[in-house]
Write an enzyme that holds these catalytic residues in place. Structure first.
Site, short mmCIF file in Angstrom:
data_model
loop_
_atom_site.label_atom_id
_atom_site.label_comp_id
_atom_site.label_asym_id
_atom_site.label_seq_id
_atom_site.Cartn_x
_atom_site.Cartn_y
_atom_site.Cartn_z
N HIS A 23 68.65 -12.64 -44.33
CA HIS A 23 67.60 -12.81 -43.32
C HIS A 23 68.03 -12.10 -42.03
O HIS A 23 69.21 -12.08 -41.68
CB HIS A 23 67.35 -14.30 -43.05
CG HIS A 23 66.12 -14.56 -42.24
ND1 HIS A 23 66.10 -14.41 -40.87
CD2 HIS A 23 64.87 -14.92 -42.60
CE1 HIS A 23 64.88 -14.69 -40.43
NE2 HIS A 23 64.11 -14.99 -41.46
N GLY A 58 58.43 -14.69 -35.82
CA GLY A 58 58.36 -15.71 -34.78
C GLY A 58 57.73 -15.26 -33.48
O GLY A 58 57.82 -15.94 -32.47
N GLU A 97 67.86 -12.89 -39.03
CA GLU A 97 68.59 -13.73 -38.06
C GLU A 97 70.06 -13.83 -38.45
O GLU A 97 70.94 -13.85 -37.59
CB GLU A 97 67.92 -15.11 -37.97
CG GLU A 97 66.61 -15.03 -37.20
CD GLU A 97 65.58 -16.09 -37.56
OE1 GLU A 97 65.94 -17.09 -38.21
OE2 GLU A 97 64.41 -15.90 -37.20
N GLU A 153 60.38 -8.06 -43.89
CA GLU A 153 60.09 -8.78 -42.66
C GLU A 153 60.45 -7.90 -41.45
O GLU A 153 61.64 -7.84 -41.07
CB GLU A 153 60.92 -10.06 -42.58
CG GLU A 153 60.72 -11.01 -43.73
CD GLU A 153 61.14 -12.42 -43.37
OE1 GLU A 153 60.28 -13.29 -43.39
OE2 GLU A 153 62.32 -12.63 -43.03
N GLY A 178 57.90 -18.60 -41.83
CA GLY A 178 58.75 -19.41 -40.97
C GLY A 178 57.96 -20.53 -40.32
O GLY A 178 57.69 -21.56 -40.93
N GLY A 179 57.55 -20.31 -39.09
CA GLY A 179 56.92 -21.35 -38.28
C GLY A 179 55.78 -22.08 -38.98
O GLY A 179 55.69 -23.32 -38.90
N ASN A 222 60.50 -20.89 -45.00
CA ASN A 222 61.85 -20.87 -44.44
C ASN A 222 61.85 -21.78 -43.21
O ASN A 222 61.32 -21.41 -42.17
CB ASN A 222 62.22 -19.43 -44.05
CG ASN A 222 63.53 -19.35 -43.29
OD1 ASN A 222 64.32 -20.31 -43.29
ND2 ASN A 222 63.77 -18.21 -42.65
N TRP A 223 62.45 -22.95 -43.37
CA TRP A 223 62.41 -23.94 -42.29
C TRP A 223 63.41 -23.64 -41.18
O TRP A 223 63.42 -24.32 -40.16
CB TRP A 223 62.68 -25.34 -42.84
CG TRP A 223 61.62 -25.88 -43.76
CD1 TRP A 223 60.48 -25.24 -44.19
CD2 TRP A 223 61.59 -27.17 -44.36
NE1 TRP A 223 59.76 -26.06 -45.01
CE2 TRP A 223 60.42 -27.26 -45.13
CE3 TRP A 223 62.45 -28.26 -44.32
CZ2 TRP A 223 60.09 -28.40 -45.87
CZ3 TRP A 223 62.12 -29.40 -45.06
CH2 TRP A 223 60.96 -29.46 -45.81
N LYS A 224 64.29 -22.69 -41.43
CA LYS A 224 65.35 -22.35 -40.46
C LYS A 224 66.10 -23.63 -40.05
O LYS A 224 66.26 -24.51 -40.88
CB LYS A 224 64.75 -21.61 -39.25
CG LYS A 224 63.84 -20.46 -39.69
CD LYS A 224 63.52 -19.52 -38.58
CE LYS A 224 62.51 -18.52 -39.07
NZ LYS A 224 62.32 -17.42 -38.15
N SER A 239 55.21 -13.87 -38.86
CA SER A 239 54.03 -14.48 -38.24
C SER A 239 52.85 -14.60 -39.21
O SER A 239 51.69 -14.37 -38.82
CB SER A 239 53.63 -13.70 -36.97
OG SER A 239 54.68 -13.77 -36.01
C1 PEP Z 1 60.96 -15.89 -41.18
O1 PEP Z 1 61.73 -16.58 -40.56
O2 PEP Z 1 61.32 -15.41 -42.24
C2 PEP Z 1 59.62 -15.68 -40.64
C3 PEP Z 1 58.86 -14.80 -41.22
O3 PEP Z 1 59.26 -16.42 -39.54
P1 PEP Z 1 57.76 -16.54 -38.89
O4 PEP Z 1 56.82 -16.77 -40.03
O5 PEP Z 1 57.86 -17.71 -37.96
O6 PEP Z 1 57.49 -15.25 -38.19
#
Ligand code: PEP
Length: 251
Positions: free
Chosen positions: A94, A172, A96, A166, A234-235, A9-11, A213
């Site tokens: 999600h 993050g 967010e 999640e 994500g990251g 997930n590049w956001k 994470s």
């Molecule tokens: C996400 O945005 O779905 C996520 C899990 O982010 P991260 O891996 O950066 O915690």
């Protein structure tokens, strides 16, 4: 047997040129990994460029959201018909989007139904806040989100969905849930709820990811849990070391 599935997930990162250059860099390495489904989920604007680079590879493309109507007066929204042909997957609900853009369980449920109608595979996100976790409300909250998301679906529709558990406090933050914690919540609050709703055969077919994470250093622990079938990342999906992460998930 469920095929493992890792999605990035590049956001709100990477404009079209940067996105295309990045997938050109990572596609050969990802494409060489067997035994796992892989997807990248760029921002809407970058989807056509990424889909073009990834044409002819086994790497799927996903969107990070969509609206549930096929078209009309919905300023600023993107419809399932616009994603069809470019995307195989769509991330829905999600945390967010729920926290920052007012998405509700009811809206997520409508989006899941619309995605399925247009042959997009929903990656349905659920997960509790830190306050809910500390108050011991994780199981009831996550179970409720799963029930609301899957309400009114037929078994064959549920079976093609992917769920991403999640915990919001792990997204993050660098503070991931332990593999045991994640595996336990996924079993009790996602898989068992799906068993109740759709029966054992359907529930056992549904892939459930952990997200929060995840890195190339900890993915193997999560994959060691019987009910965890992959990760929503994500990251760590924004760097070329995403290839190492996917390789570690596939072992
Ligand atoms: C996400 O945005 O779905 C996520 C899990 O982010 P991260 O891996 O950066 O915690």
């Amino acid at each position: 047997m469920r095929t493992p599935f890792v999605a990035g997930n590049w956001k709100m990162n990477k404009a079209p040129d940067a996105a295309a250059a990045f997938v050109r860099e990572i596609a050969p390495g990802l494409n060489a990994i067997d035994g796992i489904d892989i997807a990248v989920c760029p921002p809407f604007l970058a989807i056509p460029a990424v889909a073009q680079v990834l044409g002819g590879t086994t790497i799927g493309v996903g969107a990070q959201n969509m609206y549930y109507e096929a078209g009309g007066a919905y300023t600023g929204e993107i419809s399932p018909t616009m994603l069809q042909g470019l995307c195989r997957y769509v991330i829905l609900g999600h945390s967010e989007r729920r926290a920052l853009f007012g998405e509700t369980d009811e809206g997520v449920n409508k989006k899941i139904k619309a995605a399925l109608e247009y042959n997009l595979t929903p990656i349905v996100c659920v997960g509790e806040s830190l306050a809910q976790n500390e108050a011991g409300e994780t199981q009831s909250f996550v179970s409720g989100q799963v029930r609301a998301a899957f309400a009114g679906l037929d078994s064959w529709q549920a079976a093609v969905c992917v769920v991403a558990y999640e915990p919001i406090w792990a997204i993050g933050t660098g503070r991931s849930a332990t593999a045991q914690q994640a595996g336990e919540i996924i079993r009790t609050s996602v898989r068992d709820v799906l068993v109740n709703m759709f029966g054992n055969d359907t529930a056992q077919a549904i892939r459930i990811q952990y997200g929060g994470s995840v890195t190339e250093g900890n993915i193997a622990d999560y994959m060691g849990q019987p009910d965890i079938d992959g990760a929503l990342v994500g990251g760590a999906s924004l760097k070329a070391s995403f290839i190492d992460l996917v390789r570690a998930a596939a072992i």
